[in-house]
Design a protein around this motif. Structure first.
Motif, PDB file in Angstrom:
ATOM      1  N   ASN A   1       0.821  -1.215   0.000  1.00 44.09           N
ATOM      2  CA  ASN A   1       0.000   0.000   0.000  1.00 44.09           C
ATOM      3  C   ASN A   1       0.852   1.262   0.000  1.00 44.09           C
ATOM      4  O   ASN A   1       0.538   2.228  -0.692  1.00 44.09           O
ATOM      5  CB  ASN A   1      -0.958   0.016   1.195  1.00 44.09           C
ATOM      6  CG  ASN A   1      -2.094  -0.956   1.014  1.00 44.09           C
ATOM      7  OD1 ASN A   1      -2.464  -1.299  -0.099  1.00 44.09           O
ATOM      8  ND2 ASN A   1      -2.656  -1.409   2.120  1.00 44.09           N
ATOM      9  N   TYR A   2       1.932   1.265   0.769  1.00 45.42           N
ATOM     10  CA  TYR A   2       2.824   2.421   0.808  1.00 45.42           C
ATOM     11  C   TYR A   2       3.484   2.628  -0.553  1.00 45.42           C
ATOM     12  O   TYR A   2       3.552   3.737  -1.063  1.00 45.42           O
ATOM     13  CB  TYR A   2       3.917   2.237   1.865  1.00 45.42           C
ATOM     14  CG  TYR A   2       3.462   2.295   3.298  1.00 45.42           C
ATOM     15  CD1 TYR A   2       2.131   2.417   3.661  1.00 45.42           C
ATOM     16  CD2 TYR A   2       4.392   2.209   4.324  1.00 45.42           C
ATOM     17  CE1 TYR A   2       1.736   2.464   4.984  1.00 45.42           C
ATOM     18  CE2 TYR A   2       4.012   2.256   5.659  1.00 45.42           C
ATOM     19  CZ  TYR A   2       2.681   2.384   5.973  1.00 45.42           C
ATOM     20  OH  TYR A   2       2.307   2.438   7.283  1.00 45.42           O
ATOM     21  N   LYS A   3       4.007   1.536  -1.093  1.00 49.20           N
ATOM     22  CA  LYS A   3       4.684   1.592  -2.389  1.00 49.20           C
ATOM     23  C   LYS A   3       3.731   2.116  -3.465  1.00 49.20           C
ATOM     24  O   LYS A   3       4.105   2.954  -4.285  1.00 49.20           O
ATOM     25  CB  LYS A   3       5.188   0.184  -2.744  1.00 49.20           C
ATOM     26  CG  LYS A   3       5.827   0.070  -4.091  1.00 49.20           C
ATOM     27  CD  LYS A   3       6.483  -1.278  -4.337  1.00 49.20           C
ATOM     28  CE  LYS A   3       5.626  -2.470  -4.090  1.00 49.20           C
ATOM     29  NZ  LYS A   3       6.245  -3.718  -4.519  1.00 49.20           N
TER      30      LYS A   3
ATOM     31  N   LYS B   1      -3.133  10.053   2.255  1.00 52.79           N
ATOM     32  CA  LYS B   1      -2.176  11.043   2.756  1.00 52.79           C
ATOM     33  C   LYS B   1      -1.304  10.444   3.861  1.00 52.79           C
ATOM     34  O   LYS B   1      -0.089  10.654   3.889  1.00 52.79           O
ATOM     35  CB  LYS B   1      -2.914  12.273   3.271  1.00 52.79           C
ATOM     36  CG  LYS B   1      -3.541  13.099   2.173  1.00 52.79           C
ATOM     37  CD  LYS B   1      -4.303  14.282   2.744  1.00 52.79           C
ATOM     38  CE  LYS B   1      -4.925  15.112   1.637  1.00 52.79           C
ATOM     39  NZ  LYS B   1      -5.694  16.252   2.186  1.00 52.79           N
ATOM     40  N   ASN B   2      -1.926   9.695   4.751  1.00 51.29           N
ATOM     41  CA  ASN B   2      -1.207   9.057   5.842  1.00 51.29           C
ATOM     42  C   ASN B   2      -0.185   8.060   5.295  1.00 51.29           C
ATOM     43  O   ASN B   2       0.966   8.025   5.749  1.00 51.29           O
ATOM     44  CB  ASN B   2      -2.213   8.356   6.764  1.00 51.29           C
ATOM     45  CG  ASN B   2      -1.583   7.844   8.032  1.00 51.29           C
ATOM     46  OD1 ASN B   2      -0.449   7.405   8.045  1.00 51.29           O
ATOM     47  ND2 ASN B   2      -2.344   7.883   9.114  1.00 51.29           N
ATOM     48  N   TYR B   3      -0.583   7.236   4.330  1.00 55.51           N
ATOM     49  CA  TYR B   3       0.327   6.246   3.746  1.00 55.51           C
ATOM     50  C   TYR B   3       1.500   6.919   3.035  1.00 55.51           C
ATOM     51  O   TYR B   3       2.627   6.433   3.111  1.00 55.51           O
ATOM     52  CB  TYR B   3      -0.407   5.328   2.783  1.00 55.51           C
ATOM     53  CG  TYR B   3      -1.210   4.225   3.445  1.00 55.51           C
ATOM     54  CD1 TYR B   3      -1.317   4.098   4.823  1.00 55.51           C
ATOM     55  CD2 TYR B   3      -1.870   3.292   2.666  1.00 55.51           C
ATOM     56  CE1 TYR B   3      -2.047   3.087   5.410  1.00 55.51           C
ATOM     57  CE2 TYR B   3      -2.613   2.265   3.250  1.00 55.51           C
ATOM     58  CZ  TYR B   3      -2.692   2.167   4.619  1.00 55.51           C
ATOM     59  OH  TYR B   3      -3.414   1.157   5.187  1.00 55.51           O
ATOM     60  N   ILE B   4       1.236   8.017   2.347  1.00 56.21           N
ATOM     61  CA  ILE B   4       2.337   8.741   1.681  1.00 56.21           C
ATOM     62  C   ILE B   4       3.314   9.258   2.728  1.00 56.21           C
ATOM     63  O   ILE B   4       4.533   9.115   2.578  1.00 56.21           O
ATOM     64  CB  ILE B   4       1.804   9.879   0.783  1.00 56.21           C
ATOM     65  CG1 ILE B   4       1.110   9.278  -0.450  1.00 56.21           C
ATOM     66  CG2 ILE B   4       2.931  10.814   0.359  1.00 56.21           C
ATOM     67  CD1 ILE B   4       0.387  10.288  -1.319  1.00 56.21           C
TER      68      ILE B   4
ATOM     69  N   ARG C   1       7.176   7.833   3.117  1.00 53.16           N
ATOM     70  CA  ARG C   1       8.374   8.682   3.060  1.00 53.16           C
ATOM     71  C   ARG C   1       9.263   8.441   4.283  1.00 53.16           C
ATOM     72  O   ARG C   1      10.495   8.351   4.155  1.00 53.16           O
ATOM     73  CB  ARG C   1       7.985  10.156   2.973  1.00 53.16           C
ATOM     74  CG  ARG C   1       7.462  10.554   1.612  1.00 53.16           C
ATOM     75  CD  ARG C   1       7.357  12.046   1.460  1.00 53.16           C
ATOM     76  NE  ARG C   1       6.543  12.660   2.479  1.00 53.16           N
ATOM     77  CZ  ARG C   1       5.499  13.436   2.250  1.00 53.16           C
ATOM     78  NH1 ARG C   1       5.139  13.700   1.018  1.00 53.16           N
ATOM     79  NH2 ARG C   1       4.826  13.960   3.250  1.00 53.16           N
ATOM     80  N   LYS C   2       8.640   8.334   5.464  1.00 53.93           N
ATOM     81  CA  LYS C   2       9.417   8.086   6.688  1.00 53.93           C
ATOM     82  C   LYS C   2      10.119   6.729   6.613  1.00 53.93           C
ATOM     83  O   LYS C   2      11.296   6.599   6.940  1.00 53.93           O
ATOM     84  CB  LYS C   2       8.494   8.116   7.905  1.00 53.93           C
ATOM     85  CG  LYS C   2       8.126   9.486   8.379  1.00 53.93           C
ATOM     86  CD  LYS C   2       7.184   9.387   9.552  1.00 53.93           C
ATOM     87  CE  LYS C   2       7.771  10.055  10.756  1.00 53.93           C
ATOM     88  NZ  LYS C   2       6.836  10.038  11.896  1.00 53.93           N
ATOM     89  N   LYS C   3       9.377   5.718   6.194  1.00 54.31           N
ATOM     90  CA  LYS C   3       9.937   4.364   6.107  1.00 54.31           C
ATOM     91  C   LYS C   3      11.044   4.311   5.047  1.00 54.31           C
ATOM     92  O   LYS C   3      12.078   3.683   5.257  1.00 54.31           O
ATOM     93  CB  LYS C   3       8.827   3.366   5.789  1.00 54.31           C
ATOM     94  CG  LYS C   3       9.215   1.936   6.007  1.00 54.31           C
ATOM     95  CD  LYS C   3       7.969   1.065   6.095  1.00 54.31           C
ATOM     96  CE  LYS C   3       8.276  -0.354   6.372  1.00 54.31           C
ATOM     97  NZ  LYS C   3       8.689  -0.645   7.726  1.00 54.31           N
ATOM     98  N   LEU C   4      10.832   4.993   3.934  1.00 55.90           N
ATOM     99  CA  LEU C   4      11.848   5.038   2.875  1.00 55.90           C
ATOM    100  C   LEU C   4      13.110   5.722   3.385  1.00 55.90           C
ATOM    101  O   LEU C   4      14.220   5.284   3.092  1.00 55.90           O
ATOM    102  CB  LEU C   4      11.304   5.751   1.641  1.00 55.90           C
ATOM    103  CG  LEU C   4      12.181   5.733   0.401  1.00 55.90           C
ATOM    104  CD1 LEU C   4      12.471   4.300  -0.043  1.00 55.90           C
ATOM    105  CD2 LEU C   4      11.505   6.490  -0.731  1.00 55.90           C
TER     106      LEU C   4
END
Length: 181
Positions: free
Chosen positions: A126-128, A156-159, A163-166
């Motif tokens: 989902n994030y990807k 918006k939350n997933y984006i 970004r944080k996880k990336l």
């Protein structure tokens, strides 16, 4: 030819209009599927499935959104359903190789883009998906909502989370690079 004319011609049985539709949206479909499915043969088959679904369901398209958004939705859902069935593993960066040298004429920038995409591939599906739809495909939040079926707040939350996880993945990779030197 605008979208309405194209759809009308396809619905009336025009083979050339079908070819035009495929030519126009092939890159989008390939991109959507590539973000989810890693095997080339599976990708090719899924692309064909997507266009068969698009043509088959075209009579249900009512121009409530852009045709590209509708097609991206079909591609996304087809790829996700396939991935769920296969329970695909994430990419292992140690197995990634980049072609470098005069023969391949790959620039440093292209290598970096490939590398970043491999890092993005490590994110949860989902994030990807939302990250690539937003940044690489230039989709708006409402378009991503339509493609994925997620609420806008979730997108918006997933984006934000992606970004944080990336960032964490990049930092971890940088530590590995430093350790190798």
């Amino acid at each position: 030819m605008d979208e309405k004319q194209l759809v009308r011609q396809i619905l009336s049985g025009s083979d050339s209009a079908i070819r035009l539709l495929i030519d126009k949206y092939e890159r989008l479909v390939i991109h959507m599927i590539t973000r989810v499915v890693s095997d080339d043969m599976d990708r090719e088959e899924l692309c064909q499935d997507v266009f068969m679904k698009v043509i088959d369901k075209l009579n249900t398209f009512h121009f409530d959104s852009k045709l590209s958004t509708w097609i991206a939705t079909i591609a996304y859902r087809t790829a996700v359903n396939f991935a769920k069935k296969k329970r695909m593993d994430q990419v292992d960066l140690d197995q990634v190789s980049f072609k470098v040298g005069e023969e391949s004429q790959v620039t440093e920038e292209e290598d970096m883009k490939r590398f970043i995409l491999k890092l993005v591939d490590q994110l949860p599906l989902n994030y990807k998906t939302v990250l690539t739809l937003f940044y690489l495909d230039g989709f708006s939040y409402p378009e991503i909502v339509e493609v994925t079926g997620m609420p806008e707040g979730t997108v918006k939350n997933y984006i934000h989370r992606a970004r944080k996880k990336l960032k964490l993945i990049v930092e971890e990779q940088a530590k590995k690079e430093v350790a190798l030197q």
